[in-house]
Scaffold this active site. Structure first.
Site, PDB file in Angstrom:
ATOM      1  N   PRO A  35      -5.111 -10.406  18.319  1.00 27.82           N
ATOM      2  CA  PRO A  35      -5.918 -10.550  19.540  1.00 27.82           C
ATOM      3  C   PRO A  35      -7.395 -10.781  19.227  1.00 27.82           C
ATOM      4  O   PRO A  35      -8.131 -11.286  20.068  1.00 27.82           O
ATOM      5  CB  PRO A  35      -5.745  -9.205  20.263  1.00 27.82           C
ATOM      6  CG  PRO A  35      -4.611  -8.520  19.603  1.00 27.82           C
ATOM      7  CD  PRO A  35      -4.463  -9.089  18.221  1.00 27.82           C
ATOM      8  N   GLU A  36      -7.834 -10.385  18.027  1.00 26.90           N
ATOM      9  CA  GLU A  36      -9.246 -10.527  17.651  1.00 26.90           C
ATOM     10  C   GLU A  36      -9.376 -11.497  16.490  1.00 26.90           C
ATOM     11  O   GLU A  36      -8.473 -11.605  15.660  1.00 26.90           O
ATOM     12  CB  GLU A  36      -9.815  -9.159  17.206  1.00 26.90           C
ATOM     13  CG  GLU A  36      -9.727  -8.065  18.240  1.00 26.90           C
ATOM     14  CD  GLU A  36     -10.555  -8.369  19.492  1.00 26.90           C
ATOM     15  OE1 GLU A  36     -11.590  -9.062  19.362  1.00 26.90           O
ATOM     16  OE2 GLU A  36     -10.139  -7.946  20.584  1.00 26.90           O
TER      17      GLU A  36
ATOM     18  N   HIS B 154       0.816  -1.222   0.000  1.00 25.23           N
ATOM     19  CA  HIS B 154       0.000   0.000   0.000  1.00 25.23           C
ATOM     20  C   HIS B 154       0.848   1.269   0.000  1.00 25.23           C
ATOM     21  O   HIS B 154       0.368   2.334   0.385  1.00 25.23           O
ATOM     22  CB  HIS B 154      -0.977  -0.013   1.194  1.00 25.23           C
ATOM     23  CG  HIS B 154      -2.047  -1.065   1.072  1.00 25.23           C
ATOM     24  ND1 HIS B 154      -2.820  -1.483   2.141  1.00 25.23           N
ATOM     25  CD2 HIS B 154      -2.478  -1.772  -0.005  1.00 25.23           C
ATOM     26  CE1 HIS B 154      -3.679  -2.406   1.720  1.00 25.23           C
ATOM     27  NE2 HIS B 154      -3.488  -2.603   0.431  1.00 25.23           N
TER      28      HIS B 154
ATOM     29  N   CYS C  93       3.033  12.487  -7.961  1.00 19.54           N
ATOM     30  CA  CYS C  93       2.134  13.437  -8.610  1.00 19.54           C
ATOM     31  C   CYS C  93       0.768  12.776  -8.841  1.00 19.54           C
ATOM     32  O   CYS C  93       0.694  11.646  -9.315  1.00 19.54           O
ATOM     33  CB  CYS C  93       2.740  13.878  -9.938  1.00 19.54           C
ATOM     34  SG  CYS C  93       1.638  14.909 -10.910  1.00 19.54           S
TER      35      CYS C  93
HETATM   36  C1  BJW Z   1      -3.149  -6.503  16.570  1.00 25.05           C
HETATM   37  C2  BJW Z   1      -2.601  -5.790  17.595  1.00 25.05           C
HETATM   38  C3  BJW Z   1      -1.407  -6.288  18.092  1.00 25.05           C
HETATM   39  C4  BJW Z   1      -4.365  -4.776  17.094  1.00 25.05           C
HETATM   40  N1  BJW Z   1      -0.869  -7.386  17.573  1.00 25.05           N
HETATM   41  N2  BJW Z   1      -2.607  -7.598  16.060  1.00 25.05           N
HETATM   42  C5  BJW Z   1     -13.526  -7.456  -3.477  1.00 25.05           C
HETATM   43  C6  BJW Z   1     -14.792  -7.355  -2.884  1.00 25.05           C
HETATM   44  C7  BJW Z   1     -15.286  -6.127  -2.437  1.00 25.05           C
HETATM   45  C8  BJW Z   1     -14.523  -4.974  -2.522  1.00 25.05           C
HETATM   46  C9  BJW Z   1     -13.297  -5.075  -3.080  1.00 25.05           C
HETATM   47  C10 BJW Z   1     -12.814  -6.293  -3.573  1.00 25.05           C
HETATM   48  N3  BJW Z   1     -11.577  -6.091  -4.074  1.00 25.05           N
HETATM   49  C11 BJW Z   1     -11.253  -4.808  -3.893  1.00 25.05           C
HETATM   50  C12 BJW Z   1     -12.276  -4.149  -3.319  1.00 25.05           C
HETATM   51  C13 BJW Z   1     -12.334  -2.697  -2.905  1.00 25.05           C
HETATM   52  C14 BJW Z   1     -11.437  -2.382  -1.713  1.00 25.05           C
HETATM   53  C15 BJW Z   1     -11.764  -3.320  -0.569  1.00 25.05           C
HETATM   54  O1  BJW Z   1     -11.073  -4.251  -0.260  1.00 25.05           O
HETATM   55  N4  BJW Z   1     -12.861  -3.041   0.116  1.00 25.05           N
HETATM   56  C16 BJW Z   1     -13.269  -3.846   1.269  1.00 25.05           C
HETATM   57  C17 BJW Z   1     -14.050  -2.961   2.191  1.00 25.05           C
HETATM   58  C18 BJW Z   1     -13.990  -5.092   0.816  1.00 25.05           C
HETATM   59  N5  BJW Z   1     -10.042  -2.475  -2.120  1.00 25.05           N
HETATM   60  C19 BJW Z   1      -9.436  -1.513  -2.798  1.00 25.05           C
HETATM   61  O2  BJW Z   1     -10.031  -0.496  -3.120  1.00 25.05           O
HETATM   62  C20 BJW Z   1      -7.997  -1.725  -3.151  1.00 25.05           C
HETATM   63  N6  BJW Z   1      -7.805  -1.483  -4.530  1.00 25.05           N
HETATM   64  C21 BJW Z   1      -8.206  -2.363  -5.465  1.00 25.05           C
HETATM   65  O3  BJW Z   1      -8.667  -3.452  -5.187  1.00 25.05           O
HETATM   66  O4  BJW Z   1      -8.038  -1.932  -6.772  1.00 25.05           O
HETATM   67  C22 BJW Z   1      -8.711  -2.647  -7.816  1.00 25.05           C
HETATM   68  C23 BJW Z   1     -10.156  -2.151  -7.818  1.00 25.05           C
HETATM   69  C24 BJW Z   1     -10.404  -0.862  -8.204  1.00 25.05           C
HETATM   70  C25 BJW Z   1     -11.721  -0.389  -8.165  1.00 25.05           C
HETATM   71  C26 BJW Z   1     -12.749  -1.210  -7.723  1.00 25.05           C
HETATM   72  C27 BJW Z   1     -12.461  -2.528  -7.315  1.00 25.05           C
HETATM   73  C28 BJW Z   1     -11.147  -2.996  -7.379  1.00 25.05           C
HETATM   74  C29 BJW Z   1      -7.107  -0.710  -2.455  1.00 25.05           C
HETATM   75  C30 BJW Z   1      -7.171  -0.815  -0.954  1.00 25.05           C
HETATM   76  C31 BJW Z   1      -6.341   0.311  -0.362  1.00 25.05           C
HETATM   77  C32 BJW Z   1      -6.432   0.342   1.156  1.00 25.05           C
HETATM   78  N7  BJW Z   1      -5.865   1.573   1.617  1.00 25.05           N
HETATM   79  C33 BJW Z   1      -5.679   1.757   3.042  1.00 25.05           C
HETATM   80  C34 BJW Z   1      -5.084   3.170   3.258  1.00 25.05           C
HETATM   81  C35 BJW Z   1      -3.605   3.129   2.777  1.00 25.05           C
HETATM   82  C36 BJW Z   1      -2.810   4.310   3.131  1.00 25.05           C
HETATM   83  C37 BJW Z   1      -2.819   4.697   4.573  1.00 25.05           C
HETATM   84  O5  BJW Z   1      -2.200   4.034   5.433  1.00 25.05           O
HETATM   85  O6  BJW Z   1      -3.450   5.715   4.820  1.00 25.05           O
HETATM   86  O7  BJW Z   1      -4.770   0.776   3.548  1.00 25.05           O
HETATM   87  S1  BJW Z   1      -7.148   1.511   4.002  1.00 25.05           S
HETATM   88  C38 BJW Z   1      -6.350   0.659   5.338  1.00 25.05           C
HETATM   89  O8  BJW Z   1      -6.763  -0.734   5.345  1.00 25.05           O
HETATM   90  C39 BJW Z   1      -4.851   0.660   4.992  1.00 25.05           C
HETATM   91  C40 BJW Z   1      -4.449  -0.706   5.439  1.00 25.05           C
HETATM   92  O9  BJW Z   1      -3.240  -1.095   4.822  1.00 25.05           O
HETATM   93  C41 BJW Z   1      -5.639  -1.554   5.039  1.00 25.05           C
HETATM   94  C42 BJW Z   1      -5.731  -2.859   5.785  1.00 25.05           C
HETATM   95  O10 BJW Z   1      -5.950  -2.657   7.140  1.00 25.05           O
HETATM   96  P1  BJW Z   1      -5.191  -3.540   8.234  1.00 25.05           P
HETATM   97  O11 BJW Z   1      -3.744  -3.357   8.121  1.00 25.05           O
HETATM   98  O12 BJW Z   1      -5.706  -4.919   8.195  1.00 25.05           O
HETATM   99  O13 BJW Z   1      -5.637  -2.778   9.580  1.00 25.05           O
HETATM  100  P2  BJW Z   1      -6.993  -2.905  10.411  1.00 25.05           P
HETATM  101  O14 BJW Z   1      -7.110  -1.717  11.273  1.00 25.05           O
HETATM  102  O15 BJW Z   1      -8.137  -3.226   9.539  1.00 25.05           O
HETATM  103  O16 BJW Z   1      -6.748  -4.191  11.331  1.00 25.05           O
HETATM  104  C43 BJW Z   1      -5.786  -4.190  12.351  1.00 25.05           C
HETATM  105  C44 BJW Z   1      -5.797  -5.549  13.014  1.00 25.05           C
HETATM  106  O17 BJW Z   1      -4.753  -5.605  13.959  1.00 25.05           O
HETATM  107  C45 BJW Z   1      -7.103  -5.846  13.775  1.00 25.05           C
HETATM  108  O18 BJW Z   1      -7.624  -7.103  13.354  1.00 25.05           O
HETATM  109  C46 BJW Z   1      -6.667  -5.900  15.246  1.00 25.05           C
HETATM  110  O19 BJW Z   1      -7.388  -6.872  16.005  1.00 25.05           O
HETATM  111  C47 BJW Z   1      -5.221  -6.260  15.112  1.00 25.05           C
HETATM  112  N8  BJW Z   1      -4.375  -5.818  16.187  1.00 25.05           N
HETATM  113  N9  BJW Z   1      -3.457  -4.688  17.854  1.00 25.05           N
HETATM  114  C48 BJW Z   1      -1.535  -8.010  16.539  1.00 25.05           C
HETATM  115  N10 BJW Z   1      -0.799  -5.637  19.125  1.00 25.05           N
HETATM  116 ZN    ZN Z   2       3.244  15.315 -12.636  1.00 23.47          ZN
END
Ligand code: BJW
Ligand code: ZN
Length: 245
Positions: A212-213, A118, A126
């Site tokens: 943890p979850e 990501h 840009c």
């Molecule tokens: C602990 C802990 C401890 C706590 N020890 N654990 C298929 C079906 C439906 C929708 C889609 C699909 N395919 C794609 C999509 C659309 C979308 C998507 O997935 N939507 C879902 C809602 C279903 N995906 C996209 O848009 C992606 N692009 C794409 O697929 O392009 C092609 C396309 C284009 C157009 C249409 C369709 C397809 C791009 C996704 C980009 C995500 N961006 C973000 C922001 C990035 C920049 C930033 O940091 O600001 O990325 S959102 C955010 O979520 C960030 C993260 O990398 C990402 C994942 O989150 P993560 O890391 O799992 O964090 P959390 O908070 O969710 O979970 C934390 C976990 O830690 C928890 O479970 C806690 O319990 C645990 N935890 N403490 C261990 N101490």
């Molecule tokens: Zn440019």
């Protein structure tokens, strides 16, 4: 620890190993997750802050939010979870980190190689032509412009945007080729990244989840540790080291 359920006798130091991480691994460094009750998306609208449409509507708001997060990331340090991975990588020379995180903490802990699915919050590109901002140029919380006239934006992947193609392909290949796959601190909800633990397991990897979850993957993980990464990873490293070194 239910490490006893790990079939250490089936593994060797020659195995390919993937450490797949999400925001949870950085939580113990003091960086907020997204979907926990106190995470970013409980306070802010993801479509306003992490989508191309949100940036076009209010670029200054988005830049301020990312500048603040980049500042926090710079001040924090890698934690015991990141450092345990560094140790694991000495044990398993054919291993890699695949992260959804943008904070550089894996690299700062010495994890190598690291595939950033990501992007990275410490870079800008840009919005119009995609060119990277000169790394010498200081990233500000205010708007700056590319030679082509486009606005600079954080080099991260927002909702609806494609992941960097080469990095995604490499991550997919590593996931289907590995024998051990760790899924650490991710809610396993955001695609295509969330597909990787499933693909790894479908292709024969032993998948260990640390969170943890429960997540949508937990029921089918080979082993699921419901505890923080900073506690589990160092203990698991000791277990693997004792069994394989
Ligand atoms: C602990 C802990 C401890 C706590 N020890 N654990 C298929 C079906 C439906 C929708 C889609 C699909 N395919 C794609 C999509 C659309 C979308 C998507 O997935 N939507 C879902 C809602 C279903 N995906 C996209 O848009 C992606 N692009 C794409 O697929 O392009 C092609 C396309 C284009 C157009 C249409 C369709 C397809 C791009 C996704 C980009 C995500 N961006 C973000 C922001 C990035 C920049 C930033 O940091 O600001 O990325 S959102 C955010 O979520 C960030 C993260 O990398 C990402 C994942 O989150 P993560 O890391 O799992 O964090 P959390 O908070 O969710 O979970 C934390 C976990 O830690 C928890 O479970 C806690 O319990 C645990 N935890 N403490 C261990 N101490
Ligand atoms: Zn440019």
């Amino acid at each position: 620890m239910n490490a006893l359920r790990i079939p250490f006798d089936k593994f060797s130091k020659e195995n390919r190993v993937v450490f797949f991480s999400g925001a949870g691994i950085s939580a113990e460094s003091g960086i907020s997750t997204f979907r926990d009750p106190d995470g970013y998306w409980a306070k802010y609208d993801p479509m306003k802050l992490a989508s191309p449409e949100g940036f076009q509507q209010n670029p200054k708001l988005v830049l301020r939010w990312y500048a603040e997060r980049a500042k926090v990331a710079r001040k924090t340090k890698p934690n015991l979870g990141h450092h345990a991975i560094t140790n694991f990588q000495k044990l398993f020379s054919r291993s890699m980190v695949i992260t959804q995180n943008v904070d550089s903490l894996h690299a700062r802990a010495g994890n190598e190689p690291v595939l950033e699915l990501h992007g990275n919050i410490h870079r800008q590109k840009c919005f119009k032509c995609g060119d990277l901002m000169n790394p010498e140029q200081k990233i500000e919380a205010t708007l700056s412009y590319c030679n082509c006239g486009g606005m600079f934006r954080p080099d991260v992947v927002w909702f609806g945007e494609n992941l960097p193609r080469r990095i995604l392909l490499e991550a997919y290949q590593a996931s289907i080729d590995c024998q051990i796959f760790f899924s650490i601190g991710t809610s396993t909800q955001i695609y295509p990244a969330a597909q990787l633990p499933f693909e790894a397991q479908n292709h024969g990897a032993f998948v260990i989840e640390i969170n943890p979850e429960p997540t949508p993957f937990s029921n089918q993980a080979d082993v699921s540790f419901r505890a923080p990464a900073g506690e589990v990873l160092p203990k698991l490293y000791e277990e693997f080291h004792a069994a394989l070194a």
